[in-house]
Design an enzyme around this catalytic site. Structure first.
Site, PDB file in Angstrom:
ATOM      1  N   LYS A   1       0.604  -1.250   0.357  1.00 46.07           N
ATOM      2  CA  LYS A   1      -0.039  -0.536  -0.185  1.00 46.07           C
ATOM      3  C   LYS A   1       0.715   1.442   0.276  1.00 46.07           C
ATOM      4  O   LYS A   1       0.540   2.856  -0.564  1.00 46.07           O
ATOM      5  CB  LYS A   1      -0.781   0.198   1.538  1.00 46.07           C
TER       6      LYS A   1
ATOM      7  N   ARG B   1      -7.281   2.634  11.390  1.00 48.27           N
ATOM      8  CA  ARG B   1      -7.286   1.649  11.604  1.00 48.27           C
ATOM      9  C   ARG B   1      -7.799   0.690  12.954  1.00 48.27           C
ATOM     10  O   ARG B   1      -8.245  -0.365  12.583  1.00 48.27           O
ATOM     11  CB  ARG B   1      -5.754   1.548  12.566  1.00 48.27           C
TER      12      ARG B   1
HETATM   13  P1  AMP Z   1       2.230   1.288   9.339  1.00 44.48           P
HETATM   14  O1  AMP Z   1       3.649   1.509   8.921  1.00 44.48           O
HETATM   15  O2  AMP Z   1       1.386   1.595   8.873  1.00 44.48           O
HETATM   16  O3  AMP Z   1       2.857  -0.705   9.399  1.00 44.48           O
HETATM   17  O4  AMP Z   1       2.720   1.070  10.842  1.00 44.48           O
HETATM   18  C1  AMP Z   1       3.967   0.994  11.613  1.00 44.48           C
HETATM   19  C2  AMP Z   1       2.946   1.055  12.956  1.00 44.48           C
HETATM   20  O5  AMP Z   1       2.556   2.171  13.914  1.00 44.48           O
HETATM   21  C3  AMP Z   1       2.072   0.385  13.616  1.00 44.48           C
HETATM   22  O6  AMP Z   1       2.404  -1.368  13.218  1.00 44.48           O
HETATM   23  C4  AMP Z   1       1.178   0.901  14.916  1.00 44.48           C
HETATM   24  O7  AMP Z   1       2.056   0.444  15.635  1.00 44.48           O
HETATM   25  C5  AMP Z   1       2.091   2.981  14.320  1.00 44.48           C
HETATM   26  N1  AMP Z   1       0.498   3.138  13.732  1.00 44.48           N
HETATM   27  C6  AMP Z   1       0.627   2.880  12.670  1.00 44.48           C
HETATM   28  N2  AMP Z   1      -0.344   3.794  11.799  1.00 44.48           N
HETATM   29  C7  AMP Z   1      -1.684   3.858  12.857  1.00 44.48           C
HETATM   30  C8  AMP Z   1      -2.556   4.518  13.548  1.00 44.48           C
HETATM   31  N3  AMP Z   1      -4.019   4.826  12.779  1.00 44.48           N
HETATM   32  N4  AMP Z   1      -2.958   3.880  14.869  1.00 44.48           N
HETATM   33  C9  AMP Z   1      -2.467   3.463  15.505  1.00 44.48           C
HETATM   34  N5  AMP Z   1      -1.607   3.131  15.336  1.00 44.48           N
HETATM   35  C10 AMP Z   1      -0.874   3.324  14.083  1.00 44.48           C
END
Ligand code: AMP
Length: 223
Positions: free
Chosen positions: A16, A87
């Site tokens: 994504k 999320r």
């Molecule tokens: P990502 O880079 O999208 O895989 O996000 C990495 C980490 O950031 C996730 O595993 C969560 O710990 C945190 N995170 C990212 N987006 C969110 C969100 N919308 N709400 C809460 N935690 C988030």
């Protein structure tokens, strides 16, 4: 002003981030990753967030605050592409109640990928801790082994990309996104894309559906 609001979601490693960056470049809209907003936030205050490193969600209040700050910037006024938000249902409701305008054009794009494929992809994922550029040992290797092409910094594996953490993140993803998929489907704002094709084919499929829905101009008119 009517904004184009695109939500990209899919399991970790579904591509994504890559697809939202491609679309961002083509449409001239910012791609905003809440994972990146959080990493920048914790880097700027010199702290680590344990929940993040363990693949758990960070507090809704913090992420909503960081997102609102980002959306207030001038480049997001005619639309934006979200990667990794909302999320859970609390974030979904917050966004629809506080950020969406009645005339916004909205589409949620799920990049669908099996758990087995996710595990294979994540194992090879690397990033540059200095400039944030992303690489993959098999699919997008850097020119010089384990160095960033742009700034020559040594590449690293994200702490939350470890095999144990990835199981947690996948389980969390399947559990928390289910209700959101239903809500987007009921609103008629959901499209599901097969994310197991190559990057160009997935991109082509996304663009075709957005064009069919009249959300982006036909290919010939995109600069
Ligand atoms: P990502 O880079 O999208 O895989 O996000 C990495 C980490 O950031 C996730 O595993 C969560 O710990 C945190 N995170 C990212 N987006 C969110 C969100 N919308 N709400 C809460 N935690 C988030």
């Amino acid at each position: 002003m009517a904004r184009l609001v695109l939500f990209f979601f899919g399991p970790p490693g579904s591509g994504k981030g890559t697809q939202s960056a491609n679309l961002s470049q083509q449409l001239g809209l910012p791609a905003i990753s809440t994972g990146n907003l959080l990493r920048q936030h914790y880097q700027s205050i010199g702290e680590h967030n344990a929940a993040m490193n363990e693949g758990q969600l960070v507090s809704d209040d913090l992420i909503n605050k960081l997102l609102v700050e980002r959306l207030n910037q001038p480049d997001a006024q005619s639309g934006f592409i979200l990667d990794g938000y909302p999320r859970n249902k609390t974030q979904f409701d917050y966004f629809y109640n506080n950020i969406i305008n009645p005339d916004d054009k909205i589409c949620a794009i799920e990049i669908s990928v099996s758990d087995q494929e996710v595990q294979h992809r994540i194992a090879g994922r690397r990033f540059c801790p200095k400039c944030g550029a992303g690489y993959h040992l098999t699919y997008k290797p850097s020119l010089q082994a384990d160095r960033c092409d742009d700034c020559q910094t040594r590449l690293e594996q994200r702490p939350d990309d470890s095999p144990e953490t990835i199981q947690e993140r996948l389980a969390l993803y399947r559990r928390t996104m289910g209700p959101l998929v239903v809500s987007w489907w009921q609103l008629g704002e959901l499209i599901i894309i097969n994310g197991e094709k190559n990057i160009d084919s997935v991109y082509h499929d996304i663009l075709s559906v957005l064009q069919e829905r009249g959300l982006v101009p036909p290919k010939s008119e995109i600069v």
